[in-house]
Scaffold this motif. Sequence first.
Motif, short mmCIF file in Angstrom:
data_model
loop_
_atom_site.label_atom_id
_atom_site.label_comp_id
_atom_site.label_asym_id
_atom_site.label_seq_id
_atom_site.Cartn_x
_atom_site.Cartn_y
_atom_site.Cartn_z
N GLU A 194 1.00 -1.07 0.08
CA GLU A 194 -0.16 -0.08 -0.03
C GLU A 194 0.96 1.28 0.09
O GLU A 194 1.84 1.15 0.82
CB GLU A 194 -0.94 -0.05 1.23
CG GLU A 194 -1.86 1.01 1.27
CD GLU A 194 -2.80 1.07 2.54
OE1 GLU A 194 -3.81 1.84 2.48
OE2 GLU A 194 -2.79 0.41 3.26
N GLU A 195 0.53 2.04 -1.01
CA GLU A 195 1.36 3.14 -0.84
C GLU A 195 1.32 4.08 0.34
O GLU A 195 0.19 4.34 0.92
CB GLU A 195 0.80 4.28 -2.08
CG GLU A 195 1.26 3.61 -3.52
CD GLU A 195 1.70 4.71 -4.61
OE1 GLU A 195 0.83 5.52 -4.65
OE2 GLU A 195 2.47 4.61 -5.24
N TRP A 199 6.19 1.83 1.73
CA TRP A 199 6.36 1.42 0.50
C TRP A 199 7.07 2.56 -0.42
O TRP A 199 7.98 2.41 -1.21
CB TRP A 199 5.01 1.26 -0.18
CG TRP A 199 5.14 0.84 -1.61
CD1 TRP A 199 4.39 1.33 -2.63
CD2 TRP A 199 5.89 -0.32 -2.31
NE1 TRP A 199 4.91 0.62 -3.58
CE2 TRP A 199 5.65 -0.04 -3.56
CE3 TRP A 199 7.10 -1.05 -1.74
CZ2 TRP A 199 6.27 -1.22 -4.54
CZ3 TRP A 199 7.39 -2.05 -2.48
CH2 TRP A 199 7.21 -1.99 -3.70
N CYS A 224 -4.91 -6.85 -3.74
CA CYS A 224 -4.35 -5.31 -3.44
C CYS A 224 -4.92 -4.66 -4.72
O CYS A 224 -5.26 -3.40 -4.42
CB CYS A 224 -2.94 -5.26 -3.66
SG CYS A 224 -1.90 -6.08 -2.49
N THR A 228 -5.98 -1.99 -2.00
CA THR A 228 -4.71 -0.85 -1.65
C THR A 228 -4.20 -0.31 -2.83
O THR A 228 -3.57 0.72 -2.70
CB THR A 228 -3.74 -1.76 -0.72
OG1 THR A 228 -3.40 -2.61 -1.53
CG2 THR A 228 -4.43 -2.14 0.56
N ALA A 282 2.99 -1.71 4.41
CA ALA A 282 1.95 -0.80 4.39
C ALA A 282 2.45 0.06 5.86
O ALA A 282 2.82 -0.76 6.78
CB ALA A 282 0.84 -1.57 4.40
N ASP A 283 1.96 1.17 6.02
CA ASP A 283 2.14 1.90 7.20
C ASP A 283 1.98 1.30 8.64
O ASP A 283 2.56 1.73 9.54
CB ASP A 283 1.89 3.49 6.82
CG ASP A 283 2.58 4.07 6.04
OD1 ASP A 283 3.53 3.46 5.42
OD2 ASP A 283 2.34 5.02 5.42
#
Length: 526
Positions: A194-195, A199, A224, A228, A282-283
């Motif tokens: 996920e941006e 990432w 995805c 995402t 992902a964050d």
Amino acid sequence: MNELDRGIRLAKPKRKGILGLIFSRFFIIVLLILVELNVLILPIVLMQDYLHHIYLALAVFTLIMMIYLFNSKMDSTAKLTWMLIISVLQVAGALMLLFTQTNTGHRLIRERSAKMIADTKETITQDPQTLAQLKETDSYTDDLLTYLNRSGCFPAYSETETTYFPSGKEKFQAMLTELSKAQEYIFMEYFIIEEGYMWGKILEILVAKAKAGVDVRVMYDGMCEISTLPSNYCKLLEAEGIKAKSFAPIRPFISSHYNYRDHRKICVIDGKVAFNGGVNLADEYINEIERFGHWKDTAVMLKGDAVRSFTLMFLQMWNVDEKTPDFKEATALDSAERSEQIHPSGFVIPFCDCPLDEDKVGEAVYMDILNRAGKYVHIMTPYLILDGELETALQYAGQRGIDVKLILPGIPDKKLAYSLAKTHYARLLKAGVKIYEYTPGFVHAKVWTSDDEKGVVGTINLDYRSLYHHFECATYMYRTDCISDIERDFQETLAKCRPVTEETIRGTEKFYKIMGPIAKLIAPLL
């Protein structure tokens, strides 16, 4: 934090929206229930003279389905679930069973994956000296090795250094360091990308390496594309010089996220370094953002010979849709070149679990640890949706005096899964198993340690999806130096947990008390 600090972004944030609903199991179930209602109502409206014939036919059909299920190769809990569904919704239930069993939208991938694994079973040979050393131990790990190699190519290695990361952030920092050293290739295979910050920083390095001539390949699960990332994200990566693939893309009505998802997390760099564990890209996995309190996750880094196995695992999946499969990176590695200043210890067996054969590899490894433990088995898992065999193994270990401890989330990411986990609490506690919930937030780690000698770090949850339906991978370790680090992390995490007792079970929220037993009726489908 400005965009430069956050790294590269290739697309705008994507919302799941209507596509997520259309591709979901919920949407399919609603459609099938509508079919069932039509089967029940239309005869009453249009064919009243033939009602007894129709309902007799449905009764015979239900009996046939029961006979089929009794003789199927499903585990007993799954059989009971499908019998319940088909007894209530005969036609819709049968269609649902057909949908989940055949998974028509992924038939080609299923067939190609099975062939790829079968064709590469002899790619990496077992070093006889390592095997002889392993047999000299009293761990019976050589027996487990024999079992593992029934379904794949999983040698044991002794010339491998292992490093354990007790958080996603620590793994992320180490990955950035190792990625920056890449000279030949970078292979990345992740369930979720996920941006965001994590990432973005990784992608910054990947783009630079691709421009420098490094072979950079990225593969992510097809889910995805509806959760995402945009559906054209592979093309966006390719425009930056990165080879990219979406594994098992989801197609309307003919496929879902129920079966054959690529839940693995693998990063291989130059055949020298490999990362494995629960951390997606992902964050929330590095606590850059907060979703369910503090996110507890883990990973392991390998340096040395065992990296070859993760290279092969990646190439098996990458080559599924290649006209001319190429495995040279897994077969032409020189151990002397790869092993730069490493400090090997113990034995390492990277392995994966494929949902296409009859072997439940992940569950077998976990049960082997439980059944052979002499002192303790300590487990961290985000989900506890057990089949009968694994629940019995946990109970038996507790009943014979083994110190079995489970750490689960204190803040759940899925309330239905959390309610199902609680249905196991009373029986496990009665058998002597100790259960704890992580009060700061959500545990996503999939970690096992036993007797200061054995450990597993990987992607395999204690639920039906991981044990039966998804592609998974993990690192099995015996007497490696990082076993003590894993156990230390377990104890430090335990100090932040609340114990589950008979009193806390009685005080469980009504929602979970009600939903748990109901959800258990369809546990194999969750």
